[in-house]
Motif scaffolding. Structure first.
Motif, short mmCIF file in Angstrom:
data_model
loop_
_atom_site.label_atom_id
_atom_site.label_comp_id
_atom_site.label_asym_id
_atom_site.label_seq_id
_atom_site.Cartn_x
_atom_site.Cartn_y
_atom_site.Cartn_z
N GLY A 99 -3.65 -5.40 -12.04
CA GLY A 99 -2.43 -5.34 -11.40
C GLY A 99 -2.68 -6.47 -10.14
N ALA A 100 -2.07 -6.34 -9.14
CA ALA A 100 -1.93 -7.18 -7.96
C ALA A 100 -1.23 -6.78 -6.70
N LEU A 101 -1.75 -7.45 -5.72
CA LEU A 101 -1.29 -7.07 -4.44
C LEU A 101 -0.37 -8.05 -3.84
N VAL A 102 0.86 -7.65 -3.46
CA VAL A 102 2.03 -8.53 -3.29
C VAL A 102 2.58 -8.30 -1.90
N ARG A 103 3.32 -8.97 -1.54
CA ARG A 103 4.05 -9.06 0.05
C ARG A 103 4.74 -7.41 -0.01
N ASN A 104 4.49 -7.06 1.14
CA ASN A 104 4.91 -5.42 1.65
C ASN A 104 6.28 -5.47 1.35
N ALA A 105 6.95 -4.40 0.83
CA ALA A 105 8.41 -4.14 0.38
C ALA A 105 9.53 -4.57 1.43
N HIS A 106 8.93 -4.20 2.57
CA HIS A 106 9.81 -4.40 3.85
C HIS A 106 9.55 -5.70 4.46
N LEU A 107 8.68 -6.50 3.85
CA LEU A 107 8.47 -7.69 4.41
C LEU A 107 7.77 -7.89 5.78
N HIS A 108 7.27 -6.92 6.34
CA HIS A 108 6.60 -6.61 7.71
C HIS A 108 5.11 -6.44 7.45
N PHE A 109 4.34 -6.99 8.36
CA PHE A 109 2.95 -6.46 8.78
C PHE A 109 2.92 -4.91 9.07
N ARG A 110 2.02 -4.33 8.55
CA ARG A 110 2.10 -2.79 9.27
C ARG A 110 0.53 -2.61 9.50
N ASN A 111 0.35 -2.08 10.56
CA ASN A 111 -1.03 -1.91 11.12
C ASN A 111 -0.99 -0.40 11.97
N ARG A 112 -1.43 0.48 11.17
CA ARG A 112 -1.26 1.94 11.86
C ARG A 112 -2.55 2.84 11.08
N ASP A 113 -2.75 3.95 11.64
CA ASP A 113 -3.37 4.96 11.41
C ASP A 113 -2.68 5.68 9.95
N GLN A 114 -3.37 5.75 8.80
CA GLN A 114 -2.64 5.97 7.52
C GLN A 114 -3.48 7.29 7.04
N MET A 115 -2.68 8.50 6.47
CA MET A 115 -3.35 9.72 5.76
C MET A 115 -3.55 9.13 4.26
N LEU A 116 -4.46 9.45 3.59
CA LEU A 116 -4.62 9.21 2.30
C LEU A 116 -5.10 10.54 1.71
N ARG A 117 -4.88 10.60 0.39
CA ARG A 117 -5.41 11.65 -0.51
C ARG A 117 -6.33 11.20 -1.37
N VAL A 118 -7.84 11.89 -1.48
CA VAL A 118 -8.34 11.24 -2.44
C VAL A 118 -8.26 11.96 -3.64
N ILE A 137 -7.42 6.94 7.64
CA ILE A 137 -8.05 5.63 7.53
C ILE A 137 -7.06 4.58 8.23
N PRO A 138 -7.33 3.54 8.89
CA PRO A 138 -6.53 2.57 9.48
C PRO A 138 -5.88 1.71 8.21
N VAL A 139 -4.68 1.40 8.24
CA VAL A 139 -4.29 0.20 7.29
C VAL A 139 -3.86 -1.02 8.16
N LYS A 140 -3.83 -2.19 7.63
CA LYS A 140 -3.37 -3.25 8.21
C LYS A 140 -3.34 -4.20 7.35
N ASN A 141 -1.95 -4.58 6.83
CA ASN A 141 -1.67 -5.46 5.86
C ASN A 141 -0.32 -6.20 5.94
N GLY A 142 -0.13 -7.31 5.45
CA GLY A 142 1.14 -7.79 5.12
C GLY A 142 1.41 -8.16 3.80
N GLU A 143 0.56 -7.93 2.80
CA GLU A 143 0.35 -8.42 1.34
C GLU A 143 -0.26 -6.89 0.62
#
Length: 228
Positions: A99-118, A137-143
């Motif tokens: 697979g690949a990591l591409v630009r966020n669908a909303h085209l914005h950088f996101r920086n926030r605390d994020q819930m994940l399920r293992v 876990i914090p998340v911060k990405n544009g792509e």
């Protein structure tokens, strides 16, 4: 245990990853992008940031770094490798993960605390979690949007290779809410959120990230015990 953390030109979170390694009780070993020597490390972390300025696309140049040739070979031999954010992108570019990591669908950088399920505890980096456990876990990405064709996504699902999913909202539009995946052997994991930023109560939204580092130490300890 010796855990190496690679620094590429443009790495941002290599220092944080090395600190997390030290807090886990392992020795942190600095690895340089232009040096193929892994200095006898037991595991490797590819940290977050913007390797080589994200020119061409995120991770596309880093995959050709001399250190990556050694990491690809070591991963093939079973060495645990964790790619965080930009490191996840590098793992996909190096074909250690699909697979690949591409630009966020909303085209914005996101920086926030994020819930994940293992989803999977059958990896060197998640064996100390409980399947279905929810972590912050914090998340911060544009792509950070993980994409793959339907056949690959179906194969990841059926073979227990989706390691974690976003819950409480998908921050980047990743296919099937995927936040982390693993290779078939379970020694290579790519995760878009940043566990190294959730290892201390003082500075993180939680200490949930420390379990990733504790897991790999348990995995490595188990290997040493088995070999003995």
């Amino acid at each position: 245990m010796r855990i190496g953390v690679v620094t590429f030109p443009g790495s941002l979170d290599d220092g944080d990853a090395r600190r997390a390694v030290r807090l886990s009780g392992a020795d942190d070993i600095a690895l340089w992008h232009n040096d193929p020597d892994l200095h006898q490390v037991d595991a490797v972390i590819l940290p977050g940031g913007f390797s080589y300025g994200d020119y061409l696309r995120a991770g596309a140049i880093a995959r050709f770094a001399p250190v990556m040739e050694s990491i690809v070979d070591a991963a093939g031999g079973g060495m645990p490798v964790l790619g965080i954010c930009n490191g996840f992108q590098v793992l996909c570019e190096a074909h250690l993960l699909p697979g690949a990591l591409v630009r966020n669908a909303h085209l914005h950088f996101r920086n926030r605390d994020q819930m994940l399920r293992v989803q999977s505890t059958t990896t060197a980096w998640t064996m100390n979690f409980t399947e279905g456990q929810e972590i912050l876990i914090p998340v911060k990405n544009g792509e950070g949007r993980y994409v793959a064709d339907e056949a690959v996504l179906d194969e990841l699902e059926s073979s227990d290779r989706v390691v974690a999913r976003y819950v409480g909202g998908n921050p980047n539009g990743s296919s099937r809410d995927i936040a982390a995946i693993r290779n078939e052997a379970g020694n290579v994991v790519g995760i878009m959120p940043h566990p190294e930023h959730a290892v201390e109560a003082l500075t993180g939204p939680s200490t949930d990230g420390m379990t990733f580092f504790a897991s790999v130490l348990a995995h490595l300890g188990g290997k040493v015990g088995a070999e003995a």
